[in-house]
Scaffold this motif. Structure first.
Motif, PDB file in Angstrom:
ATOM      1  N   LEU A   4       0.874  -1.171   0.000  1.00 54.07           N
ATOM      2  CA  LEU A   4       0.000   0.000   0.000  1.00 54.07           C
ATOM      3  C   LEU A   4       0.911   1.220   0.000  1.00 54.07           C
ATOM      4  CD1 LEU A   4      -2.567  -1.076   2.762  1.00 54.07           C
ATOM      5  CD2 LEU A   4      -2.809  -1.303   0.294  1.00 54.07           C
ATOM      6  N   VAL A   5       0.758   2.068  -0.987  1.00 56.74           N
ATOM      7  CA  VAL A   5       1.633   3.230  -1.115  1.00 56.74           C
ATOM      8  C   VAL A   5       0.786   4.495  -1.153  1.00 56.74           C
ATOM      9  CG1 VAL A   5       3.408   4.362  -2.493  1.00 56.74           C
ATOM     10  CG2 VAL A   5       3.338   1.859  -2.365  1.00 56.74           C
ATOM     11  N   GLU A   6       0.955   5.323  -0.122  1.00 59.88           N
ATOM     12  CA  GLU A   6       0.204   6.578  -0.049  1.00 59.88           C
ATOM     13  C   GLU A   6       0.956   7.698  -0.751  1.00 59.88           C
ATOM     14  OE1 GLU A   6      -0.328   4.649   4.164  1.00 59.88           O
ATOM     15  OE2 GLU A   6       1.294   4.970   2.718  1.00 59.88           O
ATOM     16  N   SER A   7       0.209   8.662  -1.237  1.00 60.48           N
ATOM     17  CA  SER A   7       0.795   9.859  -1.828  1.00 60.48           C
ATOM     18  C   SER A   7      -0.183  11.011  -1.658  1.00 60.48           C
ATOM     19  CB  SER A   7       1.103   9.635  -3.310  1.00 60.48           C
ATOM     20  OG  SER A   7      -0.085   9.345  -4.025  1.00 60.48           O
ATOM     21  N   GLY A   8       0.306  12.235  -1.875  1.00 64.57           N
ATOM     22  CA  GLY A   8      -0.561  13.399  -1.864  1.00 64.57           C
ATOM     23  C   GLY A   8      -0.484  14.269  -0.622  1.00 64.57           C
ATOM     24  N   GLY A   9       0.294  13.848   0.364  1.00 67.87           N
ATOM     25  CA  GLY A   9       0.415  14.667   1.558  1.00 67.87           C
ATOM     26  C   GLY A   9       1.237  15.917   1.292  1.00 67.87           C
ATOM     27  N   GLY A  10       1.259  16.809   2.292  1.00 63.20           N
ATOM     28  CA  GLY A  10       2.033  18.024   2.145  1.00 63.20           C
ATOM     29  C   GLY A  10       1.607  19.076   3.133  1.00 63.20           C
ATOM     30  N   LEU A  11       2.054  20.292   2.876  1.00 65.87           N
ATOM     31  CA  LEU A  11       1.735  21.444   3.715  1.00 65.87           C
ATOM     32  C   LEU A  11       0.633  22.260   3.048  1.00 65.87           C
ATOM     33  CD1 LEU A  11       2.364  23.428   6.060  1.00 65.87           C
ATOM     34  CD2 LEU A  11       4.099  24.446   4.553  1.00 65.87           C
ATOM     35  N   VAL A  12      -0.394  22.594   3.810  1.00 64.84           N
ATOM     36  CA  VAL A  12      -1.516  23.364   3.276  1.00 64.84           C
ATOM     37  C   VAL A  12      -1.979  24.342   4.338  1.00 64.84           C
ATOM     38  CG1 VAL A  12      -3.234  21.656   4.014  1.00 64.84           C
ATOM     39  CG2 VAL A  12      -3.739  23.169   2.076  1.00 64.84           C
ATOM     40  N   GLN A  13      -2.498  25.469   3.905  1.00 70.32           N
ATOM     41  CA  GLN A  13      -3.009  26.463   4.840  1.00 70.32           C
ATOM     42  C   GLN A  13      -4.385  26.056   5.353  1.00 70.32           C
ATOM     43  OE1 GLN A  13      -2.961  30.283   2.868  1.00 70.32           O
ATOM     44  NE2 GLN A  13      -0.803  30.597   3.324  1.00 70.32           N
ATOM     45  N   PRO A  14      -4.745  26.540   6.529  1.00 69.79           N
ATOM     46  CA  PRO A  14      -6.103  26.269   7.029  1.00 69.79           C
ATOM     47  C   PRO A  14      -7.161  26.706   6.019  1.00 69.79           C
ATOM     48  CG  PRO A  14      -4.754  27.205   8.761  1.00 69.79           C
ATOM     49  CD  PRO A  14      -3.931  27.275   7.510  1.00 69.79           C
ATOM     50  N   GLY A  15      -8.160  25.851   5.862  1.00 69.75           N
ATOM     51  CA  GLY A  15      -9.202  26.102   4.870  1.00 69.75           C
ATOM     52  C   GLY A  15      -8.907  25.511   3.518  1.00 69.75           C
ATOM     53  N   GLY A  16      -7.702  25.036   3.327  1.00 69.64           N
ATOM     54  CA  GLY A  16      -7.310  24.469   2.048  1.00 69.64           C
ATOM     55  C   GLY A  16      -7.735  23.021   1.884  1.00 69.64           C
ATOM     56  N   GLY A 108       0.060   0.969   4.856  1.00 73.76           N
ATOM     57  CA  GLY A 108       1.036   1.703   4.089  1.00 73.76           C
ATOM     58  C   GLY A 108       2.050   2.356   5.015  1.00 73.76           C
ATOM     59  N   GLN A 109       2.988   3.089   4.415  1.00 69.23           N
ATOM     60  CA  GLN A 109       4.058   3.703   5.196  1.00 69.23           C
ATOM     61  C   GLN A 109       3.653   5.054   5.769  1.00 69.23           C
ATOM     62  OE1 GLN A 109       3.794   3.950   1.970  1.00 69.23           O
ATOM     63  NE2 GLN A 109       4.199   6.108   1.525  1.00 69.23           N
ATOM     64  N   GLY A 110       2.552   5.602   5.297  1.00 71.65           N
ATOM     65  CA  GLY A 110       2.045   6.874   5.802  1.00 71.65           C
ATOM     66  C   GLY A 110       2.500   8.062   4.975  1.00 71.65           C
ATOM     67  N   THR A 111       1.694   9.112   5.005  1.00 71.99           N
ATOM     68  CA  THR A 111       2.044  10.356   4.338  1.00 71.99           C
ATOM     69  C   THR A 111       1.695  11.512   5.275  1.00 71.99           C
ATOM     70  OG1 THR A 111       1.801  11.664   2.294  1.00 71.99           O
ATOM     71  CG2 THR A 111      -0.182  10.567   3.115  1.00 71.99           C
ATOM     72  N   GLN A 112       2.606  12.465   5.391  1.00 70.50           N
ATOM     73  CA  GLN A 112       2.438  13.561   6.335  1.00 70.50           C
ATOM     74  C   GLN A 112       1.522  14.641   5.746  1.00 70.50           C
ATOM     75  OE1 GLN A 112       3.874  14.124   9.575  1.00 70.50           O
ATOM     76  NE2 GLN A 112       2.398  15.834   9.565  1.00 70.50           N
ATOM     77  N   VAL A 113       0.555  15.052   6.551  1.00 73.81           N
ATOM     78  CA  VAL A 113      -0.298  16.195   6.222  1.00 73.81           C
ATOM     79  C   VAL A 113      -0.105  17.239   7.309  1.00 73.81           C
ATOM     80  CG1 VAL A 113      -2.675  17.021   6.006  1.00 73.81           C
ATOM     81  CG2 VAL A 113      -1.995  14.846   4.958  1.00 73.81           C
ATOM     82  N   THR A 114       0.290  18.431   6.914  1.00 73.93           N
ATOM     83  CA  THR A 114       0.486  19.527   7.852  1.00 73.93           C
ATOM     84  C   THR A 114      -0.388  20.700   7.441  1.00 73.93           C
ATOM     85  OG1 THR A 114       2.771  18.852   8.253  1.00 73.93           O
ATOM     86  CG2 THR A 114       2.149  21.083   8.914  1.00 73.93           C
ATOM     87  N   VAL A 115      -1.240  21.129   8.363  1.00 75.38           N
ATOM     88  CA  VAL A 115      -2.135  22.263   8.107  1.00 75.38           C
ATOM     89  C   VAL A 115      -1.668  23.415   8.982  1.00 75.38           C
ATOM     90  CG1 VAL A 115      -4.509  23.080   8.024  1.00 75.38           C
ATOM     91  CG2 VAL A 115      -4.004  20.636   7.683  1.00 75.38           C
ATOM     92  N   SER A 116      -1.112  24.424   8.353  1.00 77.38           N
ATOM     93  CA  SER A 116      -0.527  25.531   9.104  1.00 77.38           C
ATOM     94  C   SER A 116      -0.438  26.765   8.214  1.00 77.38           C
ATOM     95  CB  SER A 116       0.867  25.147   9.604  1.00 77.38           C
ATOM     96  OG  SER A 116       1.497  26.247  10.224  1.00 77.38           O
ATOM     97  N   SER A 117      -0.576  27.910   8.843  1.00 75.83           N
ATOM     98  CA  SER A 117      -0.406  29.168   8.113  1.00 75.83           C
ATOM     99  C   SER A 117       1.037  29.661   8.236  1.00 75.83           C
ATOM    100  CB  SER A 117      -1.378  30.220   8.643  1.00 75.83           C
ATOM    101  OG  SER A 117      -1.221  30.383  10.042  1.00 75.83           O
TER     102      SER A 117
END
Length: 117
Positions: A4-16, A108-117
């Protein structure tokens, strides 16, 4: 061998928004229950959304109305569309597959999601 391979994580602003995807191989994908979990630092791993084999989708109360789980049995993928993201959604997101009968579970190995301004 199940992968299982995750993708699509990242840094996004609140509301995104972000869309996570999990590509599965080595299993009869269409019969598996597919789930997304998340784990924030210092906290337990919690179920976020589920899309069972032949059943209705299910969501954690904290994400209802904001997240949508979907699967493509032809492509062996399960996605998590995340809208109106909040800082408290920050976590490592994991894809999980569970066999409906023998309950074998794969991660899966996991993907980081960070929600921050």
């Amino acid at each position: 061998q199940v992968r299982l391979v995750e993708s699509g994580g990242g840094l996004v602003q609140p509301g995104g928004s972000l869309r996570l995807s999990c590509a599965a191989s080595g299993l009869a994908f269409s019969i598996f229950h597919m789930n997304w979990y998340r784990q924030a630092p210092g906290k337990q791993r919690d179920l976020v959304a589920a899309i069972p084999f032949g059943g209705a989708t299910n969501y954690a109360d904290s994400v209802k109305g904001r997240f949508t789980i979907s699967r493509d049995n032809a492509e062996n993928t399960v996605d998590l569309q995340m809208n109106s993201l909040k800082p408290e959604d920050t976590a490592v997101y994991y894809c999980n597959a569970v066999h409906p009968f023998n309950r074998a579970s794969y991660w899966g190995q996991g993907t980081q999601v960070t929600v921050s301004s």
